[in-house]
Structures are given as structure tokens and as C-alpha cells.
Design a protein around this motif. Sequence first.
Motif, PDB file in Angstrom:
ATOM      1  N   LEU A  30       0.841  -1.182   0.000  1.00 51.82           N
ATOM      2  CA  LEU A  30       0.000   0.000   0.000  1.00 51.82           C
ATOM      3  C   LEU A  30       0.883   1.241   0.000  1.00 51.82           C
ATOM      4  O   LEU A  30       1.849   1.321   0.740  1.00 51.82           O
ATOM      5  CB  LEU A  30      -0.909  -0.005   1.235  1.00 51.82           C
ATOM      6  N   ASN A  31       0.574   2.202  -0.830  1.00 50.02           N
ATOM      7  CA  ASN A  31       1.325   3.448  -0.979  1.00 50.02           C
ATOM      8  C   ASN A  31       2.735   3.244  -1.521  1.00 50.02           C
ATOM      9  O   ASN A  31       3.590   4.090  -1.331  1.00 50.02           O
ATOM     10  CB  ASN A  31       1.380   4.227   0.344  1.00 50.02           C
ATOM     11  N   GLN A  32       2.994   2.126  -2.150  1.00 42.27           N
ATOM     12  CA  GLN A  32       4.273   1.877  -2.811  1.00 42.27           C
ATOM     13  C   GLN A  32       3.959   1.559  -4.272  1.00 42.27           C
ATOM     14  O   GLN A  32       3.967   0.403  -4.694  1.00 42.27           O
ATOM     15  CB  GLN A  32       5.026   0.718  -2.150  1.00 42.27           C
ATOM     16  N   ARG A  33       3.676   2.595  -5.011  1.00 44.12           N
ATOM     17  CA  ARG A  33       3.193   2.444  -6.381  1.00 44.12           C
ATOM     18  C   ARG A  33       4.134   1.610  -7.234  1.00 44.12           C
ATOM     19  O   ARG A  33       3.699   0.762  -8.004  1.00 44.12           O
ATOM     20  CB  ARG A  33       2.992   3.830  -6.991  1.00 44.12           C
ATOM     21  N   GLY A  34       5.439   1.833  -7.101  1.00 42.86           N
ATOM     22  CA  GLY A  34       6.392   1.074  -7.909  1.00 42.86           C
ATOM     23  C   GLY A  34       6.307  -0.414  -7.637  1.00 42.86           C
ATOM     24  O   GLY A  34       6.324  -1.232  -8.561  1.00 42.86           O
ATOM     25  N   GLN A  35       6.196  -0.819  -6.377  1.00 41.33           N
ATOM     26  CA  GLN A  35       6.100  -2.238  -6.021  1.00 41.33           C
ATOM     27  C   GLN A  35       4.815  -2.853  -6.552  1.00 41.33           C
ATOM     28  O   GLN A  35       4.769  -4.041  -6.858  1.00 41.33           O
ATOM     29  CB  GLN A  35       6.184  -2.416  -4.505  1.00 41.33           C
ATOM     30  N   GLY A  61      14.667   2.156  -6.509  1.00 37.69           N
ATOM     31  CA  GLY A  61      14.363   3.558  -6.211  1.00 37.69           C
ATOM     32  C   GLY A  61      13.069   3.926  -6.911  1.00 37.69           C
ATOM     33  O   GLY A  61      12.022   3.381  -6.614  1.00 37.69           O
ATOM     34  N   ILE A  62      13.170   4.859  -7.900  1.00 36.09           N
ATOM     35  CA  ILE A  62      11.982   5.207  -8.684  1.00 36.09           C
ATOM     36  C   ILE A  62      12.086   4.693 -10.109  1.00 36.09           C
ATOM     37  O   ILE A  62      11.236   4.984 -10.942  1.00 36.09           O
ATOM     38  CB  ILE A  62      11.760   6.737  -8.693  1.00 36.09           C
ATOM     39  N   VAL A  63      13.125   3.922 -10.391  1.00 42.30           N
ATOM     40  CA  VAL A  63      13.350   3.388 -11.742  1.00 42.30           C
ATOM     41  C   VAL A  63      12.773   1.981 -11.834  1.00 42.30           C
ATOM     42  O   VAL A  63      13.067   1.119 -11.003  1.00 42.30           O
ATOM     43  CB  VAL A  63      14.857   3.368 -12.077  1.00 42.30           C
TER      44      VAL A  63
END
Length: 153
Positions: free
Chosen positions: A89-94, A142-144
Amino acid sequence: MIDAILTHPHVFWLSLGGLLLAAEMLGGNGYLLWSGVAALVTGLLVWLLPVGWEWQGALFAVLTLLAAWLWWRWLTGRVRQQKATDSHLNQRGQQLVGMRFTLDSALSNGRGHMRVGDSSWPVSAEDDLPAGTHVEVIAVEGIVLRVRACPRR
């Protein structure tokens, strides 16, 4: 009044349990819930098996501690179970790991950007990939988003 309580101590415990549960409904923090339940159980046991005040107080204390301990055990088990499922939850990348997309633009030197919904994400791959390639997100660094080419279904 005191004579009635001494004659019928179960009324005291049942009344105390009711008052504690009513107070718990007003507060809602859970502090009085287990004491109220323990008082009700004590009242029922005293009604069935008349014992002295000393034993009634000890029974109430033990039941309160037991009920609070059982609640704590149940709650920690649920927390562990919830952590084991790890909803991201709240970890869009995951949340994107395992999903498949199509590249809008080519990756050069294994790097580029990809549209996911209404946003653009930086992506990396081991190879250069042309636009229109179907890719699967295999990891997040990270965000990649780390992607690999996959066959079209």
C-alpha cells in the motif's frame, strides 16, 4: 444497599461489567473492554459458585490479565499475518512488479521512460529496446522500473 451487595455479590460484578462496557463504548480505546468482560464472567461465576470477596477480587484480576493477554496474542498474530501478505500500500512502484506494458519510445543505452497510466516512469533494461516492445516490470530500484522484453500474448 451494602447489605444487598453483600447478600448478592454477583449483582455487583454484573453491574460493574455493564458500566465498564458502557464506558468503553463512549471511549472506544479498548482499555475497559477486557476489564468489563472479566467483571461479567466473575459475576456469572460468583452467581454459580459463591466464594468470598477475596477470591472474587483475585478471580477478577486474573481474568482481566488473561483476557488482555489473549487479546494481545491474537492481535500480534494478525499483525504478523498482515505483514506477511505485504500489500505494498502506498508503494506504487512495487505494485507494478509483474505487470506488462508497451514502450512508447525506444530505450537508448538501456534507459528511457515509459507511460504507466497518466504518468511517466524512468525505466532501465539490459538491452536497447525499440518503441512498441512489450515489456514486463521485474523490479523497482528507487523510482526506476527495471524491465525486460517479453513476448506478446
